[in-house]
Scaffold this active site. Sequence first.
Site, PDB file in Angstrom:
ATOM      1  N   HIS A 263       0.838  -1.209   0.000  1.00 49.83           N
ATOM      2  CA  HIS A 263       0.000   0.000   0.000  1.00 49.83           C
ATOM      3  C   HIS A 263       0.877   1.265   0.000  1.00 49.83           C
ATOM      4  O   HIS A 263       0.727   2.142  -0.859  1.00 49.83           O
ATOM      5  CB  HIS A 263      -0.904  -0.021   1.246  1.00 49.83           C
ATOM      6  N   GLU A 264       1.805   1.331   0.953  1.00 49.38           N
ATOM      7  CA  GLU A 264       2.651   2.528   1.038  1.00 49.38           C
ATOM      8  C   GLU A 264       3.555   2.646  -0.194  1.00 49.38           C
ATOM      9  O   GLU A 264       3.827   3.748  -0.654  1.00 49.38           O
ATOM     10  CB  GLU A 264       3.478   2.520   2.328  1.00 49.38           C
ATOM     11  N   HIS A 267       1.699   4.538  -2.782  1.00 48.29           N
ATOM     12  CA  HIS A 267       1.784   5.992  -2.562  1.00 48.29           C
ATOM     13  C   HIS A 267       3.146   6.510  -3.008  1.00 48.29           C
ATOM     14  O   HIS A 267       3.271   7.554  -3.649  1.00 48.29           O
ATOM     15  CB  HIS A 267       1.630   6.309  -1.069  1.00 48.29           C
ATOM     16  N   GLU A 293      -4.865   7.918  -2.765  1.00 49.51           N
ATOM     17  CA  GLU A 293      -5.361   6.665  -2.195  1.00 49.51           C
ATOM     18  C   GLU A 293      -5.688   5.674  -3.309  1.00 49.51           C
ATOM     19  O   GLU A 293      -5.556   4.455  -3.138  1.00 49.51           O
ATOM     20  CB  GLU A 293      -6.579   6.955  -1.316  1.00 49.51           C
TER      21      GLU A 293
HETATM   22 ZN    ZN Z   1      -3.098   5.273   2.016  1.00 47.47          ZN
END
Ligand code: ZN
Length: 498
Positions: A263-264, A267, A293
């Site tokens: 997830h990170e 980003h 997101e």
């Molecule tokens: Zn996030």
Amino acid sequence: MNPKFEELMQHVEKMQALGAAMTLFGWDAETGAPADSMEMTSRIVGSLSSQYFEAMVNEEVRTLLMELKSAEDLDEIQAAIVRDMVKNLEDMEKIPPEEYREFSELQAKSTTVWTKAKQNNDFASFVPTLEQIIAYTKKFAGYSRKDGQSLYDSMLNDYEETFVQDVLDPFFAGLKEKIVPLLKQVVAKNDQIDKSPLQQSFDVDKQRELNHWLAEYVGFDFNRGILAESEHPFTTGLHNHDVRITSHYYEDAMESAIFSTIHEAGHAIYEMNVADDLTLTPVGGGASCGMHESQSRFMENMIGRSYEFWDPIYAKVQEMFPEQLGQVSLEHFHKMINKVEPGLIRTESDELTYCLHVLIRYEIEKEMIDGELAVEDLPSIWNEKYEAYLGVKPESDTMGVLQDIHWSQGSIGYFPSYALGNAFAAQIYHTMEQELDIQGALRNGQLPIITNWLKEKIHRHGMIKKSRQLLKEITGEDFNPQYYIDYLTDKFTEIYGL
Ligand code: ZN
């Protein structure tokens, strides 16, 4: 170059330098600073932050911006920088300085009040503070709203431009109509997925090694970034050549770190791919919270939780953890990492129930800002909605209405952007699928085919384009939440054999 713009950029350079210094202190506080350093260090950060404010809000900058606002010789990037700075300045100037200061003080105190209330399961002690927070945010929204706009719309617009109630109402209504019944079907068949292999003990050092490898595998560039550890995983960065992420390792839940890392990394790859001529400017970040997101969720869920993603690399995971996973098939592993478990905590929720957690917050915020809902009634309405939509009931406010920090910070209208991010991701996936063989790329371990597409269409543009416009340009149509509903329905119908 327009000489006024050149002059403006000297101020921008100073702002960026001060901003980067504060970011670095923030990173350090979460990952490495000694326990007793905070009090002294916060004096340094306090000084930097007031210098930052002065560099941004002063007569010289104001005069330059007012002149540049109507300049016709600016290129696309320059015009976007001026537009962004003018908007910030005007927003800030609408609030009387007196009230701005009072609110900042209230914010600083309220996080502490909230933390205590959460620790002691004592919502009543948070009520007066939250009432004040809401009164201020309503007042500020009143200053910036356009004619006829509701207060909540004005707040929503601050986080995700144009995604206000006339867009969000049908979006959330659609989710409620389709996902709530789908969840009931899924939960009825939940016994068929045995997750115990993932609940064994996994050596944390080996997990670190695996996560480092996975971050690199999905495209995180370790020459321009680092992976550290913190209580709650997050991403931060100084510019496109220094982007930092964290993960958090639990011995008895190895998939937690895996999906936090992916997830990170999603980003971070966005930030790393912003064009060089944008990165050290006010428009050098992602297009919006929701678009950011969308990139992390895309990587975590659509890519990271797919069967094809693990196909070429699962053997490596088995090799690292032969005792725990040696006998577990890829089919079984894939089902375990997609198991739906309705729970009370948003940040720990699975892909299917995530949007329902956000739906509850949206419905409550709406009533709290534009309607008549009193703060003291929040716990009861919160608990009712959890029972109705997710089939679980909080036993305490700590596990219920007090779980998120957002309201205590005055961030009202922020939550919907989390759900929008998922919906953007599904719409983007639908387009990508028509242009690329996504599953083939994953099966062959060719992640750059996917990340280069995202870079070209989204990442490199930074904040030059607003999220809605960007989405339209990439996908050829306006925001369409049906892709998200279809995606969830198809995916979980297949996994659960419904
Ligand atoms: Zn996030």
